[in-house]
Design an enzyme around this catalytic site. Structure first.
Site, PDB file in Angstrom:
ATOM      1  N   SER A  55      54.328  43.722  -2.619  1.00 21.88           N
ATOM      2  CA  SER A  55      53.383  43.258  -1.787  1.00 21.88           C
ATOM      3  C   SER A  55      51.149  44.073  -1.714  1.00 21.88           C
ATOM      4  CB  SER A  55      53.504  43.688  -0.207  1.00 21.88           C
ATOM      5  OG  SER A  55      52.723  43.228   0.502  1.00 21.88           O
ATOM      6  N   GLY A  56      50.552  42.601  -2.126  1.00 18.22           N
ATOM      7  CA  GLY A  56      49.683  43.603  -1.454  1.00 18.22           C
ATOM      8  C   GLY A  56      48.760  44.251  -0.242  1.00 18.22           C
ATOM      9  N   LEU A  57      49.440  43.776   0.644  1.00 16.75           N
ATOM     10  CA  LEU A  57      48.693  44.724   2.164  1.00 16.75           C
ATOM     11  C   LEU A  57      49.971  45.395   2.067  1.00 16.75           C
ATOM     12  CD1 LEU A  57      48.533  44.815   4.572  1.00 16.75           C
ATOM     13  CD2 LEU A  57      50.749  43.790   4.979  1.00 16.75           C
ATOM     14  N   ASP A  89      43.899  45.315   2.899  1.00 16.17           N
ATOM     15  CA  ASP A  89      44.145  44.719   1.764  1.00 16.17           C
ATOM     16  C   ASP A  89      42.721  43.319   1.409  1.00 16.17           C
ATOM     17  OD1 ASP A  89      45.907  42.872   0.376  1.00 16.17           O
ATOM     18  OD2 ASP A  89      46.869  41.972   2.037  1.00 16.17           O
ATOM     19  N   ASP A 117      51.801  40.085  -5.926  1.00 17.12           N
ATOM     20  CA  ASP A 117      50.982  39.631  -4.923  1.00 17.12           C
ATOM     21  C   ASP A 117      49.648  40.229  -5.459  1.00 17.12           C
ATOM     22  OD1 ASP A 117      49.130  38.817  -3.017  1.00 17.12           O
ATOM     23  OD2 ASP A 117      50.448  39.787  -1.459  1.00 17.12           O
ATOM     24  N   ASP A 148      46.932  38.679  -5.282  1.00 19.24           N
ATOM     25  CA  ASP A 148      45.582  38.346  -4.521  1.00 19.24           C
ATOM     26  C   ASP A 148      45.067  36.730  -5.594  1.00 19.24           C
ATOM     27  OD1 ASP A 148      46.710  39.719  -2.937  1.00 19.24           O
ATOM     28  OD2 ASP A 148      44.937  41.381  -3.517  1.00 19.24           O
ATOM     29  N   GLU A 196      45.984  33.224  -5.123  1.00 13.59           N
ATOM     30  CA  GLU A 196      46.250  32.536  -4.183  1.00 13.59           C
ATOM     31  C   GLU A 196      44.948  31.785  -4.604  1.00 13.59           C
ATOM     32  OE1 GLU A 196      44.160  34.825  -0.764  1.00 13.59           O
ATOM     33  OE2 GLU A 196      46.362  36.229  -1.431  1.00 13.59           O
ATOM     34  N   LYS A 256      39.893  38.904  -1.508  1.00 16.18           N
ATOM     35  CA  LYS A 256      40.517  38.199  -0.963  1.00 16.18           C
ATOM     36  C   LYS A 256      40.925  38.374   0.409  1.00 16.18           C
ATOM     37  CE  LYS A 256      44.575  38.588   0.659  1.00 16.18           C
ATOM     38  NZ  LYS A 256      45.756  39.459  -0.390  1.00 16.18           N
ATOM     39  N   ASN A 286      43.334  39.033   3.604  1.00 17.56           N
ATOM     40  CA  ASN A 286      44.392  38.616   3.972  1.00 17.56           C
ATOM     41  C   ASN A 286      44.540  37.646   4.989  1.00 17.56           C
ATOM     42  OD1 ASN A 286      47.070  39.855   5.738  1.00 17.56           O
ATOM     43  ND2 ASN A 286      46.816  40.447   4.169  1.00 17.56           N
ATOM     44  N   SER A 287      46.119  36.567   4.974  1.00 17.38           N
ATOM     45  CA  SER A 287      46.097  35.189   5.873  1.00 17.38           C
ATOM     46  C   SER A 287      46.401  35.507   7.126  1.00 17.38           C
ATOM     47  CB  SER A 287      47.533  34.876   4.740  1.00 17.38           C
ATOM     48  OG  SER A 287      46.747  34.537   3.600  1.00 17.38           O
ATOM     49  N   ARG A 317      50.471  29.962  -4.881  1.00 17.21           N
ATOM     50  CA  ARG A 317      50.500  30.515  -3.773  1.00 17.21           C
ATOM     51  C   ARG A 317      49.408  29.387  -3.376  1.00 17.21           C
ATOM     52  NH1 ARG A 317      49.635  35.864  -0.200  1.00 17.21           N
ATOM     53  NH2 ARG A 317      48.647  35.844   1.086  1.00 17.21           N
ATOM     54  N   HIS A 333      52.585  28.564   2.049  1.00 14.64           N
ATOM     55  CA  HIS A 333      52.211  30.441   3.133  1.00 14.64           C
ATOM     56  C   HIS A 333      51.826  29.286   4.514  1.00 14.64           C
ATOM     57  CE1 HIS A 333      52.433  33.933   4.487  1.00 14.64           C
ATOM     58  NE2 HIS A 333      51.378  33.925   3.891  1.00 14.64           N
TER      59      HIS A 333
END
Length: 301
Positions: free
Chosen positions: A53-55, A65, A92, A94, A121, A127, A129-130, A166, A197
Site C-alpha cells: 500500500s502506498g498510503l 501519500d 500500489d 501510484d 492509477e 498523486k 490520495n483517493s 486503476r 475504485h
C-alpha cells in the site's frame, strides 16, 4: 489435500501466483503490508498475496501519500517485504512516479526484487490520495495513460508480471460511461486487470460497473469505504480480487497510540505489558531461529 494445494501454489513463481489469483474463477483476497514485519504477519495469517500500500508505506515513513517518499525509498521497503515472504506482492505504484519512462523503469526494478506486479492509477503525478476529503482529483488523458500501461507490459521480462490499471473515474466524480471507456482503453493497452475504485459508502458504483463490464478482464476492488457490503455480493458480481488496503497500518497506529499514552501517563510498563507480544515473539518473526541454526553450522569448529 488443502495443505498440499497451498504448498504447490507457493512453489510457483510469485508472478505466476499473482497471475493465477487474478485469472481463476475464485474470489481472491490480498492484505496490506507496509514493511518486512507486517508482510510476514500477512503471510502467516494465511493470505495468498500482499498489497504494498502506498498510503501505508508512506505513513510508516512519516510522510504524506503524495509521492513524498521517492520510488527508490518505496523500493527499499519492498525489498525487505519480498525477502521475508514467499507469497506475491502487488505494489500500489501510484501513477508510476512520472510518465511512461519513469513507470517502465519502476517495473524493471520491481522485477529485480521479486515483486509480482504493480497497480498504476490514471491520475497525475504527484498523486493525491483517493480518499482525501476535498482534494481535487485530476485524471490523466486516456491515450497517455494507456501508452504507459503498454510501456510497462513491454518492459516486463516475465510474461506473468502483472500490470493492473486503476480507474479513478468514480473518484474524480465522473460516471459509469467514463469508467467503462477508460477500462476498455486500458484493457486494449495490455492491462492484466482493472482496479475499479469508489469512495462511496455503498457499493452501487462497483455493482453498476461489474454488470456493464461483463467480465471482459479481471476486476479488482478496494472496499475500504463500502466495507459493509457482504463479501458474497462481490462473488455474485464476478469480482476477481479484493484488496484489504490499509487496516494493518491503521490498527497498529491505534495500538501504538494507546500503549504509548498508557506508559506516559502511568510512568510504568505494568498497564501495557500483558497487551504486548513477548520479545520472544518478535525474535521469532525476525527469523532468529534460523540464525542460531546457521551459527551452529558455520561458527562451530
Amino acid at each position: 489435500m488443502f495443505q498440499r494445494v497451498i504448498r504447490n501454489f507457493a512453489s510457483k513463481k510469485k508472478t505466476t501466483q499473482l497471475k493465477e489469483m487474478l485469472t481463476n474463477k475464485s474470489l481472491e483476497f490480498i492484505m496490506e503490508a507496509h514493511n518486512g514485519l507486517s508482510a510476514v504477519i500477512v503471510e502467516e495469517a494465511g493470505f495468498k498475496g500482499i498489497w504494498g500500500s502506498g498510503l501505508s508505506i508512506s505513513a510508516q515513513l512519516g510522510v504524506r501519500d503524495s509521492n513524498e517518499a521517492s520510488w527508490t525509498q518505496v523500493l527499499e521497503v519492498l525489498e525487505f517485504m519480498s525477502d521475508r515472504t514467499k507469497i506475491p506482492i502487488l505494489l500500489d505504484g501510484d501513477t508510476g512516479y512520472g510518465n511512461f519512462n519513469n513507470a517502465r523503469r519502476l517495473v524493471a526494478k520491481l522485477e529485480q526484487r521479486g515483486i509480482a506486479g504493480v497497480c498504476l492509477e490514471d491520475k497525475l503525478f504527484p498523486k493525491t490520495n483517493s480518499l482525501l476529503e476535498g482534494a481535487k482529483q485530476t485524471l490523466a488523458d486516456i491515450p497517455e495513460f494507456a501508452k504507459k500501461i503498454t510501456a510497462c507490459k513491454d518492459t516486463a521480462k516475465d510474461p506473468d508480471f502483472c500490470v493492473v490499471a486503476r480507474v479513478e473515474a468514480f473518484i474524480a466524480g465522473w460516471g459509469l460511461e467514463e469508467a467503462l471507456k477508460r477500462a476498455e482503453a486500458y484493457k486494449d493497452a495490455g492491462a492484466d486487470a482493472i482496479l475499479m475504485h469508489s469512495k462511496k459508502s455503498d457499493s452501487s458504483e462497483i455493482e453498476a460497473f461489474m454488470k456493464a463490464w461483463n467480465n471482459k478482464l479481471p476486476v479488482v476492488i478496494v472496499p475500504t469505504k463500502y466495507y459493509k457490503t457482504p463479501t458474497d455480493e462481490f462473488r455474485k458480481w464476478g469480482v476477481s480480487m479484493v484488496i484489504w488496503a490499509n487496516h494493518n497500518i491503521r490498527s497498529s497506529v491505534k495500538a501504538m497510540q494507546e500503549t504509548t499514552k498508557l506508559i506516559h501517563d502511568n510512568e510504568s510498563l505494568v498497564p501495557v505489558n500483558d497487551r504486548c507480544v513477548s520479545v520472544q515473539e518478535i525474535f521469532r518473526l525476525q527469523n532468529q531461529p534460523e540464525l542460531k541454526t546457521a551459527e551452529d553450522k558455520y561458527l562451530k569448529f
